[in-house]
Each structure stands twice: as structure tokens, then as C-alpha cells.
Design a protein around this motif. Structure first.
Motif, short mmCIF file in Angstrom:
data_model
loop_
_atom_site.label_atom_id
_atom_site.label_comp_id
_atom_site.label_asym_id
_atom_site.label_seq_id
_atom_site.Cartn_x
_atom_site.Cartn_y
_atom_site.Cartn_z
N ILE A 193 64.01 -13.54 2.82
CA ILE A 193 63.60 -14.78 2.15
C ILE A 193 63.65 -15.94 3.14
O ILE A 193 62.72 -16.75 3.25
CB ILE A 193 64.50 -15.06 0.93
CG1 ILE A 193 64.31 -13.98 -0.12
CG2 ILE A 193 64.22 -16.45 0.36
CD1 ILE A 193 65.36 -14.00 -1.22
N GLU A 194 64.76 -16.02 3.88
CA GLU A 194 64.92 -17.10 4.87
C GLU A 194 63.81 -17.04 5.92
O GLU A 194 63.26 -18.08 6.31
CB GLU A 194 66.29 -16.97 5.54
CG GLU A 194 66.59 -18.07 6.52
CD GLU A 194 67.97 -17.96 7.12
OE1 GLU A 194 68.55 -19.01 7.42
OE2 GLU A 194 68.49 -16.83 7.27
N VAL B 80 68.78 -18.33 -6.23
CA VAL B 80 68.55 -16.98 -5.74
C VAL B 80 69.72 -16.13 -6.22
O VAL B 80 70.84 -16.25 -5.71
CB VAL B 80 68.43 -16.93 -4.20
CG1 VAL B 80 68.18 -15.50 -3.73
CG2 VAL B 80 67.32 -17.85 -3.72
N GLY B 81 69.46 -15.32 -7.22
CA GLY B 81 70.52 -14.50 -7.81
C GLY B 81 70.03 -13.89 -9.10
O GLY B 81 68.83 -13.63 -9.26
N GLY B 82 70.92 -13.72 -10.02
CA GLY B 82 70.58 -13.13 -11.30
C GLY B 82 70.57 -14.17 -12.40
O GLY B 82 70.59 -15.38 -12.16
N ASP B 83 70.54 -13.67 -13.63
CA ASP B 83 70.51 -14.55 -14.79
C ASP B 83 71.71 -15.48 -14.82
O ASP B 83 71.58 -16.66 -15.17
CB ASP B 83 70.48 -13.73 -16.09
CG ASP B 83 69.19 -12.95 -16.26
OD1 ASP B 83 68.18 -13.30 -15.63
OD2 ASP B 83 69.20 -11.99 -17.04
N GLY B 84 72.87 -14.99 -14.43
CA GLY B 84 74.07 -15.82 -14.42
C GLY B 84 73.97 -16.96 -13.44
O GLY B 84 74.38 -18.09 -13.73
N TYR C 150 66.67 -27.02 -2.14
CA TYR C 150 68.10 -26.74 -2.05
C TYR C 150 68.30 -25.36 -2.64
O TYR C 150 68.11 -25.15 -3.84
CB TYR C 150 68.94 -27.78 -2.80
CG TYR C 150 70.42 -27.51 -2.70
CD1 TYR C 150 71.05 -27.47 -1.45
CD2 TYR C 150 71.19 -27.28 -3.83
CE1 TYR C 150 72.41 -27.22 -1.35
CE2 TYR C 150 72.54 -27.03 -3.73
CZ TYR C 150 73.16 -27.00 -2.48
OH TYR C 150 74.51 -26.74 -2.37
N VAL C 151 68.61 -24.40 -1.79
CA VAL C 151 68.76 -23.01 -2.20
C VAL C 151 70.22 -22.77 -2.57
O VAL C 151 71.12 -23.03 -1.78
CB VAL C 151 68.35 -22.05 -1.06
CG1 VAL C 151 68.55 -20.60 -1.48
CG2 VAL C 151 66.92 -22.30 -0.62
#
Length: 108
Positions: free
Chosen positions: A25-26, A70-74, A6-7
Motif C-alpha cells: 500500500i505504501e 487500514v484495518g478491519g471493521d473495528g 492521514y493513514v
């Protein structure tokens, strides 16, 4: 049984870099026949809700899934909080693709 992903994608991470790299990525996921579902974070804090809802909906089969942030630290922080807030007896594994601007967690 094959693992499914689950992305949770935060398009805004890294000043939009996450949105720009998502097609690559996809493509890699599809080429490798990886089964995945995509949830896109639409607003601040939405990744918490996405992760929480996913966990609640898959409480009976958590071992079959990995949540991929998929993103940043947040984004990672929100995903972890959402999963934790679901209070599952069996945890769902988490993976992380750091495409934010700082990526302090990945560097550490």
C-alpha cells in the motif's frame, strides 16, 4: 490544493495481514506521489485516540485531509468514533481499506 491522507494502520487487523500488506500500500501511495502521514495503532482502542488527536490538530484545515483507515471493521469503527468525538464543525472525509478478517462493513 492537493488532498493529504492521514493513514491509521492497525497492524494487528486480519491476524497481522494489515501489517503484511502495508508495504505494498505504501509503495502505491509513494508511486502516485500521494502525501500522507502514518499513525500506527499500538493497542486496543488506540485508533480512537489517533483519529481524535488528528481531528483536533487539523480542525482549521479539515477539507485538505482524508483519514484513511487500514484495518478491519473495528479499526473503521474506532476511527469514526474518534473523529466524531472531536466535534468538528467541518467533517473530515474518511476512506477505508478493508484488510481485516471479516470485513463485514465492506461486504455490506
Amino acid at each position: 490544493m492537493a488532498v493529504k491522507y492521514y493513514v491509521i494502520l492497525n497492524d494487528h487487523a486480519g491476524a497481522g495481514r494489515a501489517k503484511a500488506v502495508w508495504p505494498a500500500i505504501e509503495e502505491q501511495l509513494n508511486q502516485r506521489n500521494v502525501t500522507f502521514e502514518l499513525g500506527r495503532s499500538q493497542y486496543a482502542g488506540h485508533s480512537i485516540l489517533l483519529a481524535h488527536q488528528f481531528a483536533k490538530n487539523h480542525a482549521s484545515d479539515p477539507a485538505n485531509w482524508v483519514v484513511l483507515a487500514v484495518g478491519g471493521d473495528g479499526t473503521l469503527h474506532q476511527v469514526l468514533n474518534g473523529l466524531n468525538d472531536a466535534h468538528l464543525t467541518t467533517p473530515i472525509p474518511v476512506a477505508y481499506l478493508p484488510v481485516g478478517s471479516g470485513n463485514d462493513f465492506a461486504r455490506a
